[in-house]
Design an enzyme around this catalytic site. Structure first.
Site, mmCIF file in Angstrom:
data_model
loop_
_atom_site.group_PDB
_atom_site.id
_atom_site.type_symbol
_atom_site.label_atom_id
_atom_site.label_comp_id
_atom_site.label_asym_id
_atom_site.label_seq_id
_atom_site.Cartn_x
_atom_site.Cartn_y
_atom_site.Cartn_z
ATOM 1 N NE ARG A 148 43.603 9.284 46.435
ATOM 2 C CZ ARG A 148 43.693 10.293 47.298
ATOM 3 N NH1 ARG A 148 42.818 10.389 48.296
ATOM 4 N NH2 ARG A 148 44.654 11.196 47.193
ATOM 5 C CE LYS A 172 46.671 7.393 47.078
ATOM 6 N NZ LYS A 172 47.663 7.750 46.043
ATOM 7 C CE1 TYR A 277 43.202 15.810 37.461
ATOM 8 C CE2 TYR A 277 44.049 16.645 39.527
ATOM 9 C CZ TYR A 277 43.633 15.596 38.755
ATOM 10 O OH TYR A 277 43.661 14.317 39.255
#
Length: 296
Positions: A148, A172, A277
Site C-alpha cells: 500500500r 494495517k 483478483y
C-alpha cells in the site's frame, strides 16, 4: 467521550491516524444526527434511531459503500460504549450493513506495465536530478511488492534486507509482514540510495523515500508519481498506487501463484478480499477463450 473513544482506537485497537480521524468524523456525524432528533445522550439510543440515521443518509444520496462503512463504525462505537458502561445494552448489535455490489477493479495489462517502466526509466536516464531516479524506485517497489502507499511511505532504510532481497512492512493494524523484492526493484532502490543524499539537505531521517525537501515522502506525492508515470501509457486507465497493487496481484495469479501466497504478500486479513483478483483473471481467461477458441 469522543476523545476517550479515539484514544481507545489508537492505543488499544492500534488503528492508524487516518482511520482514527475517519472514525471520529463518522461518530461525530452520528451524534449530531441524534442530538438534532432530541436524543441527548448515548444511553437513550435505540436500534431504530440508528436505522433512521442510515435511512436519512440514503435519502440524501449516500452510496451503499458509505452506508456500509458508517454502519460498521456505529457497531464499533456502541460496542465500545457498552464495554465502558456508557449504555446498558448495545443498540447497534442488530444493525445490518447494506450490501455493496462488488465491482472488478480496473487493471493494467502486462504490456502496459512494461511501457510504464520503460518511460519512467528513460526519464531517469535523462539526468534531471535525483527525483526521477526516486520515482522509478517507488514504482518498482509498489508494483514489485504490491504494498500500500502508506506502507511504502513508512519504509525505513533498516527495513530493507538486500542479502535476502526482502522488505519489512508495517501494515494495517500495526501488523508486520515481510515481502520479497525482485531484482528490478533491488536495482532501482540501489540507484536511488546512491542519489538519495542529494535530497537530504539539513534534515536527518531514516526514511527510505524522501520528498523534494529531504523529509519523509508524503502519500500524496507518491500518488502523483504514479499518476504522472501512467500518463506515458495512453491506453492504460488512470490508476493510483493501489492500481499497481491490483496489477501485481492479478499478474501473480495469472502466472500460477496460489491464492494464500498472494494473500500473505498483500497483507489481507481475509482470503475473501484476495479472491477478487481471481475474478479479474477469470474475466481475462474468458475473453481469451471467446476470441481464440473455434467453438467458443
Amino acid at each position: 467521550m469522543l476523545d476517550e473513544f479515539t484514544v481507545w482506537l489508537s492505543q488499544e485497537r492500534g488503528n492508524s491516524t487516518h482511520t482514527v480521524r475517519a472514525y471520529r468524523g463518522d461518530v461525530t456525524a452520528l451524534l449530531t444526527h441524534l442530538l438534532a432528533r432530541g436524543i441527548p445522550g448515548v444511553a437513550g439510543v435505540e436500534l431504530r434511531d440508528l436505522r433512521g440515521w442510515l435511512a436519512a443518509m440514503q435519502a440524501d444520496g449516500a452510496s451503499p459503500a458509505t452506508l456500509q462503512r458508517r454502519s460498521g463504525v456505529a457497531r464499533v462505537f456502541f460496542a465500545w460504549a457498552a464495554r465502558e458502561g456508557l449504555v446498558a445494552s448495545d443498540p447497534a448489535a442488530g444493525l445490518k450493513s447494506p450490501r455493496v455490489p462488488r465491482r472488478l477493479p480496473l487493471d493494467l495489462a502486462r504490456a502496459d506495465v512494461d511501457e510504464l517502466f520503460a518511460a519512467a526509466t528513460a526519464r531517469a536516464a535523462e539526468g534531471d536530478g535525483p527525483l526521477p531516479i526516486r520515482d522509478v524506485a517507488i514504482l518498482e517497489v509498489l508494483y514489485g511488492c504490491g504494498i500500500r502507499v502508506s506502507e511504502l511511505c513508512g519504509l525505513d532504510l533498516a527495513d530493507l534486507d538486500f542479502a535476502r532481497r526482502t522488505a519489512r512492512v508495517l501494515g494495517k493494524g500495526n501488523k508486520e509482514r515481510t515481502v520479497p523484492l525482485g531484482e528490478p526493484a533491488i536495482a532501482a532502490v540501489e540507484r536511488w540510495l546512491r542519489a538519495r543524499g542529494q535530497l537530504q539537505g539539513g534534515v536527518t531521517t531514516n526514511a527510505l523515500f524522501l520528498g523534494a525537501r529531504g523529509d519523509r515522502i508524503d502519500p500524496r506525492v507518491a500518488r502523483r508519481v504514479v499518476h504522472h508515470a501512467l500518463e506515458a501509457v495512453p491506453q492504460a486507465p488512470d490508476l493510483g498506487p493501489h492500481g499497481l497493487r491490483h496489477a501485481m496481484a492479478t499478474h501473480l495469479l495469472e502466472g500460477g501463484a496460489d491464492l494464500r501466497s498472494v494473500q500473505e504478500m498483500l497483507g489481507h486479513a481475509s482470503l475473501a478480499t484476495t479472491q477478487i483478483y481471481t475474478h479479474v483473471s477469470n474475466e481475462r481467461l474468458r475473453a481469451a477463450f471467446n476470441q481464440a477458441h473455434p467453438r467458443a
